[in-house]
Write an enzyme that holds these catalytic residues in place. Sequence first.
Site, PDB file in Angstrom:
ATOM      1  N   SER A   1      -9.528   2.282   2.467  1.00 60.30           N
ATOM      2  CA  SER A   1      -8.626   3.055   1.629  1.00 60.30           C
ATOM      3  C   SER A   1      -7.563   2.220   0.922  1.00 60.30           C
ATOM      4  O   SER A   1      -6.865   2.713   0.046  1.00 60.30           O
ATOM      5  CB  SER A   1      -7.930   4.134   2.466  1.00 60.30           C
ATOM      6  OG  SER A   1      -7.094   3.546   3.459  1.00 60.30           O
TER       7      SER A   1
ATOM      8  N   LYS B   1       0.847  -1.194   0.000  1.00 62.37           N
ATOM      9  CA  LYS B   1       0.000   0.000   0.000  1.00 62.37           C
ATOM     10  C   LYS B   1       0.880   1.241   0.000  1.00 62.37           C
ATOM     11  O   LYS B   1       1.900   1.303   0.694  1.00 62.37           O
ATOM     12  CB  LYS B   1      -0.914  -0.013   1.219  1.00 62.37           C
ATOM     13  CG  LYS B   1      -1.907   1.163   1.253  1.00 62.37           C
ATOM     14  CD  LYS B   1      -2.841   1.056   2.450  1.00 62.37           C
ATOM     15  CE  LYS B   1      -3.823   2.227   2.477  1.00 62.37           C
ATOM     16  NZ  LYS B   1      -4.763   2.152   3.620  1.00 62.37           N
TER      17      LYS B   1
ATOM     18  N   SER C   1      -9.893  -0.039   6.656  1.00 65.64           N
ATOM     19  CA  SER C   1      -9.289   0.122   5.335  1.00 65.64           C
ATOM     20  C   SER C   1      -8.608  -1.107   4.776  1.00 65.64           C
ATOM     21  O   SER C   1      -8.271  -1.147   3.593  1.00 65.64           O
ATOM     22  CB  SER C   1      -8.294   1.292   5.345  1.00 65.64           C
ATOM     23  OG  SER C   1      -8.975   2.510   5.442  1.00 65.64           O
TER      24      SER C   1
END
Length: 504
Positions: free
Chosen positions: A171, A96, A195
């Site tokens: 996210s 990420k 997330s």
Amino acid sequence: MTFELPDRDELKNIAASMGLSLDDRQTETLIRNMGPFADGYRFLDQLEHNLPEVRYPERNYRFPAREDNPLGAWYVRTDLQGRNEGPLAGRTVAIKDNIFVAQVPMMNGASILEGFVPDFDATVVTRLLDAGAAITGKAVCEFLCVSGASVTASTGVVSNPHNPDYSAGGSSSGSAVLVANGDVDMALGCDQAGSVRIPSSFCGAYGMKATFGLLPYTGIMGMEAMLDNVGPMTANVGDNALMLEVLAGYDGMDSRQRQLRVHNYTEALGKDMTGMKIAVVREGFDHPLSEPDVDRCVLAAADRFAGLGAEVSEVSIPMHRDGVSLWGAIISDGLWDTLRSNGLAMNTNGFNSPALEKYMSGWQDKLAQFPVNLHMVLLLGKHLERYAGGYYARAKNHLPRLVSAYDDVLRDHDLLLLPTTLMQARRIPVAGAEGADDEVIYVALNTVLNTCQFDITGHPAMSVPCGMRNGLPVGMMLVGKHFDEPAIYRAAYGVEQSGAWRNF
């Protein structure tokens, strides 16, 4: 940096801005006695930054062409290899893009960070490379990770692999997409409200938010130190458990890590589920915003556990829904405080990046680049200054009640079960269209209604795909006692082996 004390006029102006009036004598006394502090800061000015060694310095990267990135999930591609052997040898991993990978650009979904290159590796990145994994790129995430949708990243929309007209969740949007689409074996996501779990639910991946602190957060941009979690996202339960084995444990730097209990998580796989007690949390279903297809799909999965020998019963935890209010008060003040410090998490140990501070400074002058949901959060954070942290404190004071509400049920049960998200993936709004801003905010706020509570209580929680409805995945969340990830893996593996989840 070069430290200088304020002169007399500057100090008087600083004092006046704080409601304090200084005469000349007081001003001289204060400046004179600040001298030792100034000497200390000038000593620090002479020191090089003491940052972790980059263990595998051979680095490369390239930005993907649009035709090679049809779902918008890659930010940058890499070919990073550490050891050639280990438990993750031969596995590909996406990281990420709020997690530091040295010498590789990182944007955290936000145009204000474009050009930033981390100066050291996050602990979890080093552990992956030590274990033989190949890091094949950075995955797009939402703008500063503040959204449960997949539409706010400055690089553009991230599309759901099952239907590109629909959201991938957030996210950790790119991480979930790359796993679910088969582009990588594994990915890292981060979770302060859901997330890791939300995009796993929307895309059909296995996403684990482990017990708070089990995985070190050193070298990762955060929001609020008591909520910051990093976790594995995979296409199957076995890989998830293996990845957690590699990542879990103290790194000696992150003060979030306290009294850890680390297990060999893969040993939980394949254990008989007979006698496991699973509590279906009534308040996780039939919410005013719940989609009936989601509730029915997750309840059918609960029945599947019963068929595997587990004891399944319904329980009521009324405070589950109140937990959203506690989380909201904690994240609003916490995020605002972190941003005021240019991304520096106060009151925690660990390394901080001077390069990041440089790129984050002056963010207040770039608010026009922020998405609408962040405008709302930041304006609320500024407004909350007038309450001087009072709501943050009150929420923290009631947090033990929420922890106890879950623990009281978990004392007699192995797991809690509820939908990961109340909804399936929603259609991506057309930018600029009427109602688009409302939709961005709606998804950002309402995808977290079952997930955010476990970020503030610290319980481990995993999203497990449990069926397809309307051509899109549905996620079931399993929640365990603190540090009892093995119980989650035992149950998740059992239901995974009972049949292809897409056919449930």
